[in-house]
Design a protein around this motif. Sequence first.
Motif, PDB file in Angstrom:
ATOM      1  N   PRO A  24      92.959  77.263   4.299  1.00  0.00           N
ATOM      2  CA  PRO A  24      92.553  76.331   3.243  1.00  0.00           C
ATOM      3  C   PRO A  24      91.062  76.409   2.955  1.00  0.00           C
ATOM      4  O   PRO A  24      90.285  76.969   3.752  1.00  0.00           O
ATOM      5  N   LEU A  25      90.663  75.853   1.820  1.00  0.00           N
ATOM      6  CA  LEU A  25      89.251  75.620   1.520  1.00  0.00           C
ATOM      7  C   LEU A  25      88.939  74.190   1.938  1.00  0.00           C
ATOM      8  O   LEU A  25      89.536  73.239   1.432  1.00  0.00           O
ATOM      9  N   VAL A  26      88.008  74.044   2.862  1.00  0.00           N
ATOM     10  CA  VAL A  26      87.624  72.733   3.382  1.00  0.00           C
ATOM     11  C   VAL A  26      86.267  72.352   2.797  1.00  0.00           C
ATOM     12  O   VAL A  26      85.293  73.099   2.945  1.00  0.00           O
ATOM     13  N   ILE A  27      86.219  71.224   2.132  1.00  0.00           N
ATOM     14  CA  ILE A  27      84.970  70.723   1.563  1.00  0.00           C
ATOM     15  C   ILE A  27      84.560  69.483   2.349  1.00  0.00           C
ATOM     16  O   ILE A  27      85.335  68.526   2.457  1.00  0.00           O
ATOM     17  N   VAL A  28      83.366  69.500   2.912  1.00  0.00           N
ATOM     18  CA  VAL A  28      82.860  68.350   3.662  1.00  0.00           C
ATOM     19  C   VAL A  28      81.670  67.769   2.905  1.00  0.00           C
ATOM     20  O   VAL A  28      80.635  68.418   2.753  1.00  0.00           O
ATOM     21  N   SER A  29      81.846  66.561   2.405  1.00  0.00           N
ATOM     22  CA  SER A  29      80.770  65.843   1.726  1.00  0.00           C
ATOM     23  C   SER A  29      80.012  65.032   2.768  1.00  0.00           C
ATOM     24  O   SER A  29      80.534  64.049   3.307  1.00  0.00           O
ATOM     25  N   ASP A  30      78.806  65.455   3.058  1.00  0.00           N
ATOM     26  CA  ASP A  30      78.025  64.895   4.165  1.00  0.00           C
ATOM     27  C   ASP A  30      76.893  64.024   3.629  1.00  0.00           C
ATOM     28  O   ASP A  30      75.848  64.519   3.242  1.00  0.00           O
ATOM     29  N   ASN A  31      77.150  62.708   3.594  1.00  0.00           N
ATOM     30  CA  ASN A  31      76.070  61.785   3.210  1.00  0.00           C
ATOM     31  C   ASN A  31      75.602  60.945   4.397  1.00  0.00           C
ATOM     32  O   ASN A  31      74.907  59.946   4.231  1.00  0.00           O
ATOM     33  N   GLN A  32      76.010  61.333   5.594  1.00  0.00           N
ATOM     34  CA  GLN A  32      75.564  60.743   6.853  1.00  0.00           C
ATOM     35  C   GLN A  32      75.796  59.233   6.919  1.00  0.00           C
ATOM     36  O   GLN A  32      74.940  58.476   7.378  1.00  0.00           O
ATOM     37  N   GLU A  33      77.018  58.848   6.495  1.00  0.00           N
ATOM     38  CA  GLU A  33      77.399  57.445   6.645  1.00  0.00           C
ATOM     39  C   GLU A  33      78.899  57.293   6.429  1.00  0.00           C
ATOM     40  O   GLU A  33      79.561  58.174   5.871  1.00  0.00           O
ATOM     41  N   TYR A  34      79.419  56.175   6.901  1.00  0.00           N
ATOM     42  CA  TYR A  34      80.763  55.758   6.510  1.00  0.00           C
ATOM     43  C   TYR A  34      80.624  55.051   5.164  1.00  0.00           C
ATOM     44  O   TYR A  34      80.367  53.846   5.089  1.00  0.00           O
ATOM     45  N   GLY A  35      80.786  55.856   4.098  1.00  0.00           N
ATOM     46  CA  GLY A  35      80.374  55.400   2.773  1.00  0.00           C
ATOM     47  C   GLY A  35      81.167  54.231   2.221  1.00  0.00           C
ATOM     48  O   GLY A  35      80.589  53.313   1.606  1.00  0.00           O
ATOM     49  N   THR A  36      82.483  54.225   2.395  1.00  0.00           N
ATOM     50  CA  THR A  36      83.285  53.127   1.864  1.00  0.00           C
ATOM     51  C   THR A  36      82.898  51.808   2.513  1.00  0.00           C
ATOM     52  O   THR A  36      82.760  50.775   1.834  1.00  0.00           O
ATOM     53  N   ILE A  37      82.687  51.833   3.820  1.00  0.00           N
ATOM     54  CA  ILE A  37      82.320  50.599   4.523  1.00  0.00           C
ATOM     55  C   ILE A  37      80.928  50.155   4.118  1.00  0.00           C
ATOM     56  O   ILE A  37      80.660  48.960   3.951  1.00  0.00           O
ATOM     57  N   ARG A  38      80.037  51.121   3.902  1.00  0.00           N
ATOM     58  CA  ARG A  38      78.683  50.783   3.430  1.00  0.00           C
ATOM     59  C   ARG A  38      78.765  50.087   2.070  1.00  0.00           C
ATOM     60  O   ARG A  38      78.033  49.110   1.816  1.00  0.00           O
ATOM     61  N   THR A  39      79.644  50.558   1.193  1.00  0.00           N
ATOM     62  CA  THR A  39      79.789  49.939  -0.129  1.00  0.00           C
ATOM     63  C   THR A  39      80.227  48.484   0.006  1.00  0.00           C
ATOM     64  O   THR A  39      79.673  47.583  -0.639  1.00  0.00           O
ATOM     65  N   HIS A  40      81.237  48.236   0.841  1.00  0.00           N
ATOM     66  CA  HIS A  40      81.681  46.855   1.068  1.00  0.00           C
ATOM     67  C   HIS A  40      80.569  46.028   1.718  1.00  0.00           C
ATOM     68  O   HIS A  40      80.390  44.838   1.398  1.00  0.00           O
ATOM     69  N   GLN A  41      79.840  46.655   2.611  1.00  0.00           N
ATOM     70  CA  GLN A  41      78.760  45.967   3.314  1.00  0.00           C
ATOM     71  C   GLN A  41      77.672  45.509   2.345  1.00  0.00           C
ATOM     72  O   GLN A  41      77.204  44.361   2.410  1.00  0.00           O
ATOM     73  N   GLU A  42      77.298  46.399   1.434  1.00  0.00           N
ATOM     74  CA  GLU A  42      76.252  46.052   0.466  1.00  0.00           C
ATOM     75  C   GLU A  42      76.715  44.938  -0.474  1.00  0.00           C
ATOM     76  O   GLU A  42      75.902  44.137  -0.946  1.00  0.00           O
ATOM     77  N   ARG A  43      78.025  44.898  -0.728  1.00  0.00           N
ATOM     78  CA  ARG A  43      78.544  43.832  -1.591  1.00  0.00           C
ATOM     79  C   ARG A  43      78.503  42.475  -0.883  1.00  0.00           C
ATOM     80  O   ARG A  43      78.108  41.456  -1.471  1.00  0.00           O
ATOM     81  N   ASP A  44      78.905  42.442   0.387  1.00  0.00           N
ATOM     82  CA  ASP A  44      79.017  41.172   1.101  1.00  0.00           C
ATOM     83  C   ASP A  44      77.765  40.791   1.878  1.00  0.00           C
ATOM     84  O   ASP A  44      77.507  39.597   2.088  1.00  0.00           O
ATOM     85  N   TYR A  45      77.001  41.800   2.319  1.00  0.00           N
ATOM     86  CA  TYR A  45      75.781  41.555   3.103  1.00  0.00           C
ATOM     87  C   TYR A  45      74.661  42.444   2.571  1.00  0.00           C
ATOM     88  O   TYR A  45      74.218  43.378   3.249  1.00  0.00           O
ATOM     89  N   PRO A  46      74.200  42.202   1.348  1.00  0.00           N
ATOM     90  CA  PRO A  46      73.231  43.116   0.712  1.00  0.00           C
ATOM     91  C   PRO A  46      71.958  43.278   1.527  1.00  0.00           C
ATOM     92  O   PRO A  46      71.406  42.313   2.066  1.00  0.00           O
TER      93      PRO A  46
END
Length: 562
Positions: free
Chosen positions: A476-498
């Motif tokens: 397979p072709l494996v694509i790894v998007s590396d932004n050095q965070e758990y991005g979905t949880i960070r998004t929720h975190q910024e919404r509830d605890y900016p």
Amino acid sequence: MTGAIPTIEAVTAAKHQTTQRKSAGHVIVESLEAHGVERVHIVPGESFLDVLDGLHESSIETVICRHEGGATYMAEADGKLLPIPGVAMVTRGPGAANAHVGLHTAWQDSTALVLFVGLIPFEHREKEAFQEFDPKQWFGSGAKRVMVLDHPARASEVVAEAMFAASAGRPGPVVVGLPEDIIKMEVDGAIHPYIPVASGGMTVEDWKSLRQSLLESEKPLFVFGGNDWTHAGAEQFTKWLEDHSLPAAAEWRCEGTVPFDSPSYVGPLGYGRPAFSNKLLEETDLIVFVGTVPGDVITSGFTGRQNWDQRNFIVTIDPDLRGRSGPLSHQIVSKPDVFIRDLVRMDLPVKDSWREWTQELRGQQEEFSALPSATPGEGKASMDTLMANLVPLLPQDAMVTFGAGEHTNWAHRYFPTRGYASMISARNGSMGYSVPSAVAAALQYPERFVVTIAGDGEFLMNGQELATATQYGATPLVIVSDNQEYGTIRTHQERDYPGRVSGTQLQNPDFAKLAEAFGGVGIRVETDAEVPDAVRRAVEVVKEGKQFALLHLITDQRQKAF
């Protein structure tokens, strides 16, 4: 397609097979062969050595995995790809615990899966022996059935029952416990025949009611989902929709059943859905759900489509309608293919309002899914640039797999899914699914181009299964998007605890070097300017069919698909 449901002739042959004395473990293997199983995914254990011995000279390919979670994910992906259940085998105690994540995925995704678990010897039971656990207590709330082989003579019967239970009604996971001493005992080698699965269908009343409701509707909508389809059924469904200028939307992570480029396909309904699709549930005056129900994801947490005056038809073989919310006008108890067999006999006059409604929705979807510019920008690698350069190079039958995270939104938006099961994912939001599912898909369809998109957090949960890919020739072709965070949880975190980032930031290794250590080709991409050449190189490697390729993209944390 491989893994075919046994024919009547095969069932009859199994009934009249000449019997001889064999161990129960060997009979289990022969029973799986008789049910069309061509591949099992395992992590070995001393508790089921006799089954492993039976696999030694079997026609079934034994795929040795590096973690029980990876093995069960691969089997779950097989359950989505094939008309028969996927099969995994793990050992007792810790092995069974590690496999549980795949069972939860199969339960929430309604995927046919049979998990065989080696157990302590029968005579050691309830003495707190080494790695002892009670499989019915552990798995009873998350599996359709939990069976333990307590008598060797029932070995073949238990396999037949497990394969049947996983596929019958709403598909799901079944667990079979195999005590170490029981499977070594010799038994009559007769093979229990395949148990046919009922598929339901439209009654005359169903057919007339649906036809009348469609004729009365000005803005109808079909919503498709689930894993209980066939390629032929999906193609017939698409043709019928197109012939009648009717729109269809996809359940979350079920894109492709109606192809991405069909004039009837109007987009996904799920987390991260495009803004225009949020209005669909309320604007339409009739929804026909096929293979799925209006659950919490489709209805945005049981908030959409809750007006009891709204008209909904639900087509599902599950009479319990688990996960449903909102109004129900009529249930048709049927698997998708049989419903479609009856649906295509329904020739309706095409209304101008249907054409206008479908064209409006299709136009919004085409605008949403139009590829961004392929010209690189400044700064770190961009997933937009990656997709813009990758998609034009993909074959028509390309497949995509992924697990959970914001990186999946680029696949939802841009990947050209053109057939049933061309998008394989975990609808329970399970991380770590991307690499195992890609390995399973590449082994099942070696002639197809398989892409998986992983986040940096997700990749390290089961990325070691790239060793399995190399061992068995999956590319397979494996694509790894590396932004050095758990991005979905960070998004929720910024919404509830900016402004209070906590517990979500990561420090990662060089994934490209890791890919090379696993036997693949790794390409590290730090800037957007490097993306086009890196994509071309990776695609060439995969098309050669000798190694997998991994693109390690260093991306910005602020990057979003929409």
